[in-house]
Design a protein around this motif. Structure first.
Motif, PDB file in Angstrom:
ATOM      1  N   GLN A  60     -12.853   2.988   2.566  1.00  0.00           N
ATOM      2  CA  GLN A  60     -12.594   1.621   2.110  1.00  0.00           C
ATOM      3  C   GLN A  60     -11.335   1.081   2.780  1.00  0.00           C
ATOM      4  O   GLN A  60     -10.382   1.816   3.010  1.00  0.00           O
ATOM      5  N   VAL A  61     -11.366  -0.215   3.071  1.00  0.00           N
ATOM      6  CA  VAL A  61     -10.223  -0.886   3.686  1.00  0.00           C
ATOM      7  C   VAL A  61      -9.745  -1.976   2.736  1.00  0.00           C
ATOM      8  O   VAL A  61     -10.552  -2.783   2.246  1.00  0.00           O
ATOM      9  N   TYR A  62      -8.446  -1.985   2.480  1.00  0.00           N
ATOM     10  CA  TYR A  62      -7.827  -2.997   1.623  1.00  0.00           C
ATOM     11  C   TYR A  62      -6.767  -3.749   2.426  1.00  0.00           C
ATOM     12  O   TYR A  62      -6.234  -3.230   3.418  1.00  0.00           O
ATOM     13  N   CYS A  63      -6.428  -4.960   1.985  1.00  0.00           N
ATOM     14  CA  CYS A  63      -5.395  -5.724   2.692  1.00  0.00           C
ATOM     15  C   CYS A  63      -4.712  -6.701   1.746  1.00  0.00           C
ATOM     16  O   CYS A  63      -5.248  -7.049   0.692  1.00  0.00           O
ATOM     17  N   CYS A  64      -3.524  -7.147   2.140  1.00  0.00           N
ATOM     18  CA  CYS A  64      -2.799  -8.187   1.406  1.00  0.00           C
ATOM     19  C   CYS A  64      -1.588  -8.593   2.226  1.00  0.00           C
ATOM     20  O   CYS A  64      -1.243  -7.937   3.224  1.00  0.00           O
ATOM     21  N   GLU A  65      -0.916  -9.656   1.811  1.00  0.00           N
ATOM     22  CA  GLU A  65       0.348 -10.023   2.443  1.00  0.00           C
ATOM     23  C   GLU A  65       1.380  -8.951   2.094  1.00  0.00           C
ATOM     24  O   GLU A  65       1.444  -8.491   0.945  1.00  0.00           O
ATOM     25  N   PRO A  66       2.201  -8.534   3.061  1.00  0.00           N
ATOM     26  CA  PRO A  66       3.166  -7.450   2.806  1.00  0.00           C
ATOM     27  C   PRO A  66       4.092  -7.712   1.625  1.00  0.00           C
ATOM     28  O   PRO A  66       4.474  -6.785   0.909  1.00  0.00           O
ATOM     29  N   ARG A  67       4.446  -8.992   1.389  1.00  0.00           N
ATOM     30  CA  ARG A  67       5.384  -9.297   0.301  1.00  0.00           C
ATOM     31  C   ARG A  67       4.801  -8.984  -1.077  1.00  0.00           C
ATOM     32  O   ARG A  67       5.536  -8.832  -2.053  1.00  0.00           O
ATOM     33  N   LYS A  68       3.459  -8.874  -1.150  1.00  0.00           N
ATOM     34  CA  LYS A  68       2.813  -8.560  -2.426  1.00  0.00           C
ATOM     35  C   LYS A  68       2.818  -7.063  -2.717  1.00  0.00           C
ATOM     36  O   LYS A  68       2.625  -6.656  -3.859  1.00  0.00           O
ATOM     37  N   GLY A  69       3.015  -6.251  -1.675  1.00  0.00           N
ATOM     38  CA  GLY A  69       3.033  -4.809  -1.865  1.00  0.00           C
ATOM     39  C   GLY A  69       1.659  -4.250  -2.182  1.00  0.00           C
ATOM     40  O   GLY A  69       0.668  -4.979  -2.253  1.00  0.00           O
ATOM     41  N   VAL A  70       1.607  -2.937  -2.411  1.00  0.00           N
ATOM     42  CA  VAL A  70       0.315  -2.284  -2.613  1.00  0.00           C
ATOM     43  C   VAL A  70      -0.390  -2.761  -3.876  1.00  0.00           C
ATOM     44  O   VAL A  70      -1.615  -2.652  -3.998  1.00  0.00           O
ATOM     45  N   GLY A  71       0.366  -3.325  -4.811  1.00  0.00           N
ATOM     46  CA  GLY A  71      -0.249  -3.838  -6.024  1.00  0.00           C
ATOM     47  C   GLY A  71      -1.115  -5.058  -5.775  1.00  0.00           C
ATOM     48  O   GLY A  71      -1.966  -5.399  -6.606  1.00  0.00           O
ATOM     49  N   GLY A  72      -0.909  -5.710  -4.642  1.00  0.00           N
ATOM     50  CA  GLY A  72      -1.687  -6.909  -4.339  1.00  0.00           C
ATOM     51  C   GLY A  72      -2.863  -6.661  -3.415  1.00  0.00           C
ATOM     52  O   GLY A  72      -3.539  -7.609  -2.985  1.00  0.00           O
ATOM     53  N   LEU A  73      -3.135  -5.398  -3.092  1.00  0.00           N
ATOM     54  CA  LEU A  73      -4.227  -5.086  -2.172  1.00  0.00           C
ATOM     55  C   LEU A  73      -5.575  -5.514  -2.737  1.00  0.00           C
ATOM     56  O   LEU A  73      -5.866  -5.316  -3.919  1.00  0.00           O
ATOM     57  N   ARG A  74      -6.405  -6.114  -1.890  1.00  0.00           N
ATOM     58  CA  ARG A  74      -7.771  -6.485  -2.250  1.00  0.00           C
ATOM     59  C   ARG A  74      -8.721  -5.832  -1.252  1.00  0.00           C
ATOM     60  O   ARG A  74      -8.358  -5.607  -0.092  1.00  0.00           O
ATOM     61  N   LYS A  75      -9.935  -5.547  -1.699  1.00  0.00           N
ATOM     62  CA  LYS A  75     -10.881  -4.854  -0.832  1.00  0.00           C
ATOM     63  C   LYS A  75     -11.359  -5.772   0.280  1.00  0.00           C
ATOM     64  O   LYS A  75     -11.787  -6.904   0.044  1.00  0.00           O
ATOM     65  N   ALA A  76     -11.288  -5.273   1.519  1.00  0.00           N
ATOM     66  CA  ALA A  76     -11.759  -6.028   2.681  1.00  0.00           C
ATOM     67  C   ALA A  76     -13.127  -5.558   3.141  1.00  0.00           C
ATOM     68  O   ALA A  76     -13.960  -6.368   3.536  1.00  0.00           O
TER      69      ALA A  76
END
Length: 339
Positions: A266-282
């Motif tokens: 699985q690949v997740y992504c988000c803006e770096p300022r949100k940190g790992v808590g903001g990751l959403r599935k890509a």
């Protein structure tokens, strides 16, 4: 969330331009930089997937006259490795169009340039969706088969719809937590400008190269020897990845066979300022790798015995995906697919 899938729409497509040819062929040389591991001379599966994505993208944009996004990769069979130095040929052709979607059949062949005899190395179906200036799906010219062979290929592409639907539903229903003793690997990095297409998003093929790299690392560690990808399926794209996004790739072995290792990646992504808590599935995919010796002969791998409830559930889930493929038995996209 924007859904890119409209594969069964029967609406008459709005012709926005004169469509180009429904097929395309790219030819180039496989180089040493296409090899993933030192001491080997074979192109890794992720690079092959990247080639397929680029050829299919060119085919889709040529037909639609629009920027297009990868929506789905399915039933990817790697039949043999491609040596560095081979001439590679990627053939892409439209097999079916929906309202805004284009189902594209792809075949990868290669040949020793001294001999010039091309043989098949991989094949798969890719679905692209045309997008307008506002990032919404937009109609594409309707493709109509003209020959018996084109009718056969369209029928084969459509035979995968129910299988794709059920596999996607099964994969969506699974959860992955820390309650696991399975072999796994997580990588994190930032998406670079060199990873994106002219629409500003990361190439689907680049994301699949990341998947292959993580899967290769975890399977090589588990097997204690070189591994190669032999199958990839259910690669569904959920959200775009942008320049500068924090990217996290999670690869986990779900079950093992005598020589094979079956994974979820699985690949997740988000803006770096949100940190790992903001990751959403890509995107999400299933992969199968085989351990090999120096002559590419399959070799035994250690057995993974699921112990936690989650490991046992995911082990059963992977077996259920195999059962689904056996149940539907989709028609071959390439006439010699059984070779």
């Amino acid at each position: 969330m924007l859904s890119y899938m409209d594969t069964q729409s029967t609406e008459k497509a709005e012709q926005v331009h004169a469509p180009a040819s429904p097929s395309l062929v790219l030819r180039f040389m496989a180089s040493p930089t296409d090899v993933i591991m030192a001491g080997t001379n074979s192109v890794h599966g992720g690079r092959v997937l990247q080639w397929i994505d680029k050829a299919a993208y060119a085919c889709a944009t040529g037909w639609s006259g629009r920027y297009c996004v990868t929506a789905y990769f399915g039933h990817i069979h790697f039949t043999r490795p491609i040596p560095s130095g081979h001439i590679v040929e990627v053939r892409s052709k439209i097999a079916h169009t929906g309202r805004s979607s284009m189902h594209i059949v792809n075949e990868v062949l290669s040949a020793d340039p001294r001999e010039g005899k091309f043989t098949r190395a991989a094949d798969c179906l890719v679905i692209f969706v045309a997008m307008d200036e506002n990032g919404k799906s937009t109609p594409v010219p309707k493709w109509v088969p003209q020959t018996e062979e084109e009718e056969r290929v369209e029928k084969a592409a459509l035979s995968r719809f129910e299988l794709r639907r059920d596999i996607e539903a099964s994969m969506r229903a699974q959860t992955y937590s820390a309650d696991s003793s399975a072999p796994e690997l997580t990588t994190r990095f930032l998406a670079k400008p060199t990873d994106v297409n002219w629409g500003g998003n990361v190439h689907g093929g680049t994301a699949m190269e990341w998947i292959d790299e993580a899967a290769t690392a975890v399977t090589t560690n588990w097997a204690g020897r070189q591994t190669i990808s032999v199958y990839a399926g259910g690669i569904r794209f959920y959200n775009p990845i942008h320049i500068g996004d924090l990217v996290e790739v999670r690869a986990r072995i779900l079950r093992t066979g005598t020589t094979s290792m079956h994974l979820s990646v699985q690949v997740y992504c988000c803006e770096p300022r949100k940190g790992v808590g903001g990751l959403r599935k890509a995107l999400h995919s299933t992969m199968t790798y085989v351990a090999i010796d120096d002559d590419f002969n399959p070799q035994p791998v250690p057995h993974f015995q699921p112990t936690t409830d989650e490991d046992k559930r995911l082990h059963a889930h992977d077996l259920s995906l195999k059962a689904l493929r056996d149940k539907y038995s989709p028609l071959p996209l390439i006439e010699h697919e059984q070779d």
